[in-house]
Design a protein around this motif. Structure first.
Motif, PDB file in Angstrom:
ATOM      1  N   ILE A 121       1.834   0.381   9.369  1.00  0.00           N
ATOM      2  CA  ILE A 121       1.004   0.618   8.033  1.00  0.00           C
ATOM      3  C   ILE A 121       1.764   0.350   6.975  1.00  0.00           C
ATOM      4  CG2 ILE A 121      -0.047   2.292   6.413  1.00  0.00           C
ATOM      5  CD1 ILE A 121      -0.961   3.729   9.322  1.00  0.00           C
ATOM      6  N   VAL A 122       1.447  -0.698   6.273  1.00  0.00           N
ATOM      7  CA  VAL A 122       2.471  -1.142   5.055  1.00  0.00           C
ATOM      8  C   VAL A 122       2.011  -1.044   3.731  1.00  0.00           C
ATOM      9  CG1 VAL A 122       3.894  -2.690   6.423  1.00  0.00           C
ATOM     10  CG2 VAL A 122       2.185  -3.435   5.469  1.00  0.00           C
ATOM     11  N   GLY A 123       0.337  -0.397   3.642  1.00  0.00           N
ATOM     12  CA  GLY A 123      -0.088  -0.411   2.423  1.00  0.00           C
ATOM     13  C   GLY A 123      -1.605   0.046   2.566  1.00  0.00           C
ATOM     14  N   VAL A 124      -2.141  -0.156   1.285  1.00  0.00           N
ATOM     15  CA  VAL A 124      -3.414   0.343   0.927  1.00  0.00           C
ATOM     16  C   VAL A 124      -3.967  -0.610   0.193  1.00  0.00           C
ATOM     17  CG1 VAL A 124      -2.934   1.902  -0.786  1.00  0.00           C
ATOM     18  CG2 VAL A 124      -5.101   2.111   0.379  1.00  0.00           C
ATOM     19  N   TYR A 125      -5.433  -0.783   0.259  1.00  0.00           N
ATOM     20  CA  TYR A 125      -6.126  -1.674  -0.587  1.00  0.00           C
ATOM     21  C   TYR A 125      -7.466  -0.896  -0.947  1.00  0.00           C
ATOM     22  CZ  TYR A 125     -10.001  -2.851   2.753  1.00  0.00           C
ATOM     23  OH  TYR A 125     -11.083  -2.729   3.827  1.00  0.00           O
ATOM     24  N   GLU A 126      -7.838  -1.034  -2.185  1.00  0.00           N
ATOM     25  CA  GLU A 126      -9.085  -0.629  -2.707  1.00  0.00           C
ATOM     26  C   GLU A 126      -9.764  -1.418  -3.550  1.00  0.00           C
ATOM     27  OE1 GLU A 126      -7.663   2.880  -4.987  1.00  0.00           O
ATOM     28  OE2 GLU A 126      -6.710   1.279  -6.481  1.00  0.00           O
ATOM     29  N   SER A 127     -11.243  -1.200  -3.958  1.00  0.00           N
ATOM     30  CA  SER A 127     -11.874  -1.910  -4.708  1.00  0.00           C
ATOM     31  C   SER A 127     -12.652  -0.851  -5.588  1.00  0.00           C
ATOM     32  CB  SER A 127     -12.937  -3.077  -4.182  1.00  0.00           C
ATOM     33  OG  SER A 127     -13.856  -3.502  -5.058  1.00  0.00           O
ATOM     34  N   LYS A 128     -12.482  -0.973  -6.953  1.00  0.00           N
ATOM     35  CA  LYS A 128     -13.221   0.120  -7.621  1.00  0.00           C
ATOM     36  C   LYS A 128     -14.494  -0.456  -8.392  1.00  0.00           C
ATOM     37  CE  LYS A 128     -11.213   3.609  -7.877  1.00  0.00           C
ATOM     38  NZ  LYS A 128     -11.456   4.637  -7.328  1.00  0.00           N
ATOM     39  N   VAL A 129     -15.386   0.436  -8.538  1.00  0.00           N
ATOM     40  CA  VAL A 129     -16.680   0.334  -9.313  1.00  0.00           C
ATOM     41  C   VAL A 129     -16.185  -0.347 -10.715  1.00  0.00           C
ATOM     42  CG1 VAL A 129     -18.942   0.830 -10.018  1.00  0.00           C
ATOM     43  CG2 VAL A 129     -18.181   1.199  -7.787  1.00  0.00           C
ATOM     44  N   ARG A 130     -15.394   0.837 -11.208  1.00  0.00           N
ATOM     45  CA  ARG A 130     -14.822   0.547 -12.485  1.00  0.00           C
ATOM     46  C   ARG A 130     -13.340   0.060 -12.578  1.00  0.00           C
ATOM     47  NH1 ARG A 130     -17.657   5.141 -12.621  1.00  0.00           N
ATOM     48  NH2 ARG A 130     -19.924   5.105 -13.535  1.00  0.00           N
ATOM     49  N   PRO A 131     -12.942  -1.047 -12.668  1.00  0.00           N
ATOM     50  CA  PRO A 131     -11.516  -1.528 -12.167  1.00  0.00           C
ATOM     51  C   PRO A 131     -10.672  -0.711 -13.105  1.00  0.00           C
ATOM     52  CG  PRO A 131     -12.960  -3.507 -12.089  1.00  0.00           C
ATOM     53  CD  PRO A 131     -13.794  -2.319 -12.713  1.00  0.00           C
ATOM     54  N   GLN A 132      -9.668  -0.607 -12.835  1.00  0.00           N
ATOM     55  CA  GLN A 132      -8.579   0.237 -13.487  1.00  0.00           C
ATOM     56  C   GLN A 132      -7.199  -0.795 -13.688  1.00  0.00           C
ATOM     57  OE1 GLN A 132      -7.703   3.514 -10.844  1.00  0.00           O
ATOM     58  NE2 GLN A 132      -9.802   4.557 -11.430  1.00  0.00           N
ATOM     59  N   LYS A 133      -6.434  -0.522 -14.727  1.00  0.00           N
ATOM     60  CA  LYS A 133      -5.270  -1.320 -14.885  1.00  0.00           C
ATOM     61  C   LYS A 133      -4.103  -0.816 -14.115  1.00  0.00           C
ATOM     62  CE  LYS A 133      -6.042  -2.159 -19.568  1.00  0.00           C
ATOM     63  NZ  LYS A 133      -5.621  -2.819 -20.852  1.00  0.00           N
ATOM     64  N   SER A 134      -4.422   0.283 -13.107  1.00  0.00           N
ATOM     65  CA  SER A 134      -3.218   0.738 -11.995  1.00  0.00           C
ATOM     66  C   SER A 134      -4.250   1.277 -10.872  1.00  0.00           C
ATOM     67  CB  SER A 134      -2.593   2.077 -12.697  1.00  0.00           C
ATOM     68  OG  SER A 134      -1.654   2.360 -11.887  1.00  0.00           O
ATOM     69  N   TYR A 135      -3.430   1.448  -9.879  1.00  0.00           N
ATOM     70  CA  TYR A 135      -4.389   1.909  -8.778  1.00  0.00           C
ATOM     71  C   TYR A 135      -4.393   3.420  -8.747  1.00  0.00           C
ATOM     72  CZ  TYR A 135       0.668   3.128  -7.808  1.00  0.00           C
ATOM     73  OH  TYR A 135       1.963   3.789  -7.938  1.00  0.00           O
ATOM     74  N   SER A 136      -5.500   3.671  -7.919  1.00  0.00           N
ATOM     75  CA  SER A 136      -6.062   5.123  -7.838  1.00  0.00           C
ATOM     76  C   SER A 136      -5.039   6.075  -7.485  1.00  0.00           C
ATOM     77  CB  SER A 136      -7.327   5.093  -7.111  1.00  0.00           C
ATOM     78  OG  SER A 136      -6.951   5.174  -5.659  1.00  0.00           O
ATOM     79  N   PRO A 137      -5.403   7.421  -7.689  1.00  0.00           N
ATOM     80  CA  PRO A 137      -4.558   8.539  -7.153  1.00  0.00           C
ATOM     81  C   PRO A 137      -4.564   8.317  -5.727  1.00  0.00           C
ATOM     82  CG  PRO A 137      -6.024   9.222  -9.138  1.00  0.00           C
ATOM     83  CD  PRO A 137      -6.522   7.815  -8.576  1.00  0.00           C
ATOM     84  N   LEU A 138      -5.606   8.228  -5.011  1.00  0.00           N
ATOM     85  CA  LEU A 138      -5.403   8.240  -3.454  1.00  0.00           C
ATOM     86  C   LEU A 138      -4.899   7.005  -3.110  1.00  0.00           C
ATOM     87  CD1 LEU A 138      -6.632   8.867  -1.046  1.00  0.00           C
ATOM     88  CD2 LEU A 138      -8.572   7.109  -0.987  1.00  0.00           C
ATOM     89  N   ALA A 139      -4.632   5.840  -3.543  1.00  0.00           N
ATOM     90  CA  ALA A 139      -3.974   4.725  -3.241  1.00  0.00           C
ATOM     91  C   ALA A 139      -2.378   5.010  -3.533  1.00  0.00           C
ATOM     92  CB  ALA A 139      -3.956   3.608  -4.098  1.00  0.00           C
ATOM     93  N   GLY A 140      -2.111   5.780  -4.822  1.00  0.00           N
ATOM     94  CA  GLY A 140      -0.957   6.336  -5.020  1.00  0.00           C
ATOM     95  C   GLY A 140      -0.222   7.387  -3.896  1.00  0.00           C
ATOM     96  N   THR A 141      -1.247   8.344  -3.568  1.00  0.00           N
ATOM     97  CA  THR A 141      -0.868   9.243  -2.499  1.00  0.00           C
ATOM     98  C   THR A 141      -0.563   8.468  -1.349  1.00  0.00           C
ATOM     99  OG1 THR A 141      -2.074  10.721  -3.583  1.00  0.00           O
ATOM    100  CG2 THR A 141      -1.689  11.308  -1.316  1.00  0.00           C
ATOM    101  N   VAL A 142      -1.223   7.594  -0.520  1.00  0.00           N
ATOM    102  CA  VAL A 142      -0.835   6.943   0.346  1.00  0.00           C
ATOM    103  C   VAL A 142       0.450   5.944   0.427  1.00  0.00           C
ATOM    104  CG1 VAL A 142      -1.685   5.031   1.975  1.00  0.00           C
ATOM    105  CG2 VAL A 142      -3.453   6.450   1.138  1.00  0.00           C
ATOM    106  N   ALA A 143       0.592   5.540  -0.815  1.00  0.00           N
ATOM    107  CA  ALA A 143       1.786   4.629  -1.070  1.00  0.00           C
ATOM    108  C   ALA A 143       3.059   5.419  -0.880  1.00  0.00           C
ATOM    109  CB  ALA A 143       1.872   3.791  -2.400  1.00  0.00           C
ATOM    110  N   GLU A 144       2.901   6.800  -1.490  1.00  0.00           N
ATOM    111  CA  GLU A 144       3.900   7.797  -1.707  1.00  0.00           C
ATOM    112  C   GLU A 144       4.003   8.380  -0.242  1.00  0.00           C
ATOM    113  OE1 GLU A 144       6.405   8.515  -4.010  1.00  0.00           O
ATOM    114  OE2 GLU A 144       5.385   7.041  -5.184  1.00  0.00           O
ATOM    115  N   SER A 145       3.128   8.659   0.605  1.00  0.00           N
ATOM    116  CA  SER A 145       3.457   8.840   1.919  1.00  0.00           C
ATOM    117  C   SER A 145       4.253   7.987   2.781  1.00  0.00           C
ATOM    118  CB  SER A 145       1.848   9.326   2.614  1.00  0.00           C
ATOM    119  OG  SER A 145       2.081   9.857   4.170  1.00  0.00           O
ATOM    120  N   LEU A 146       3.923   6.709   2.389  1.00  0.00           N
ATOM    121  CA  LEU A 146       4.694   5.865   3.221  1.00  0.00           C
ATOM    122  C   LEU A 146       5.994   5.548   2.813  1.00  0.00           C
ATOM    123  CD1 LEU A 146       1.839   2.667   2.992  1.00  0.00           C
ATOM    124  CD2 LEU A 146       2.826   3.992   5.199  1.00  0.00           C
ATOM    125  N   LYS A 147       6.266   5.877   1.603  1.00  0.00           N
ATOM    126  CA  LYS A 147       7.721   5.819   1.105  1.00  0.00           C
ATOM    127  C   LYS A 147       8.406   7.200   1.756  1.00  0.00           C
ATOM    128  CE  LYS A 147       8.447   4.798  -3.343  1.00  0.00           C
ATOM    129  NZ  LYS A 147       8.463   4.629  -4.949  1.00  0.00           N
TER     130      LYS A 147
END
Length: 151
Positions: free
Chosen positions: A79-105
């Motif tokens: 597992i090397v990352g996460v992907y997402e698609s948001k109904v309302r696009p953001q300039k950064s990733y979501s808190p969930l994606a950040g949590t997954v990424a931090e867990s991988l780190k």
């Protein structure tokens, strides 16, 4: 130094199809890959595992990750990352994606990948692109990825 990522056609298409099928919902999935190159600074994103297209429940997410880890091990991937698609696009990733990424780190992978599928409506119909983010505090930088690498 930065990690270089390549994206397989299969992973690219799975992410896009997941986002297209549930265009009115936020979607999230996990990216599987393998290290290439002598310096382990190249990651080939080989597969995308679609997970949710509704609200994410923590227990369900944890069980899904355990199942994906078992599958990845069988396929000799990680597992090397996460992907997402948001109904309302953001300039950064979501808190969930950040949590997954931090867990991988925290589990030893220092450069997790976060991809965001973006949709833009054009005259000839919707157009999709993939945005990648570097993970780490204020270093969040987006980069467009238009096409996957050759397999």
């Amino acid at each position: 130094a930065d990690v270089q990522y390549t994206l397989s056609h299969g992973a690219y298409h799975k992410m896009l199809l997941h986002a297209c099928k549930y265009v009115t919902e936020d979607v999230v999935g996990i990216l599987l890959g393998s290290f290439t190159g002598d310096n382990k600074k190249e990651v080939h994103l080989a597969d995308a595992i679609p997970l949710f297209h509704t609200r994410v429940m923590t227990p369900t997410f944890e069980v899904a990750l355990q199942m994906i880890q078992a599958y990845a091990k069988e396929e000799k991937l990680s597992i090397v990352g996460v992907y997402e698609s948001k109904v309302r696009p953001q300039k950064s990733y979501s808190p969930l994606a950040g949590t997954v990424a931090e867990s991988l780190k925290q589990n030893g992978f220092t450069h997790p990948c976060v991809l965001q599928v973006l949709e833009s409506n054009e005259e000839k119909g919707p157009k999709f692109a993939v945005q990648s983010f570097g993970v780490g505090g204020s270093n969040t930088v987006g980069r467009q990825m238009d096409t996957p690498s050759e397999e």
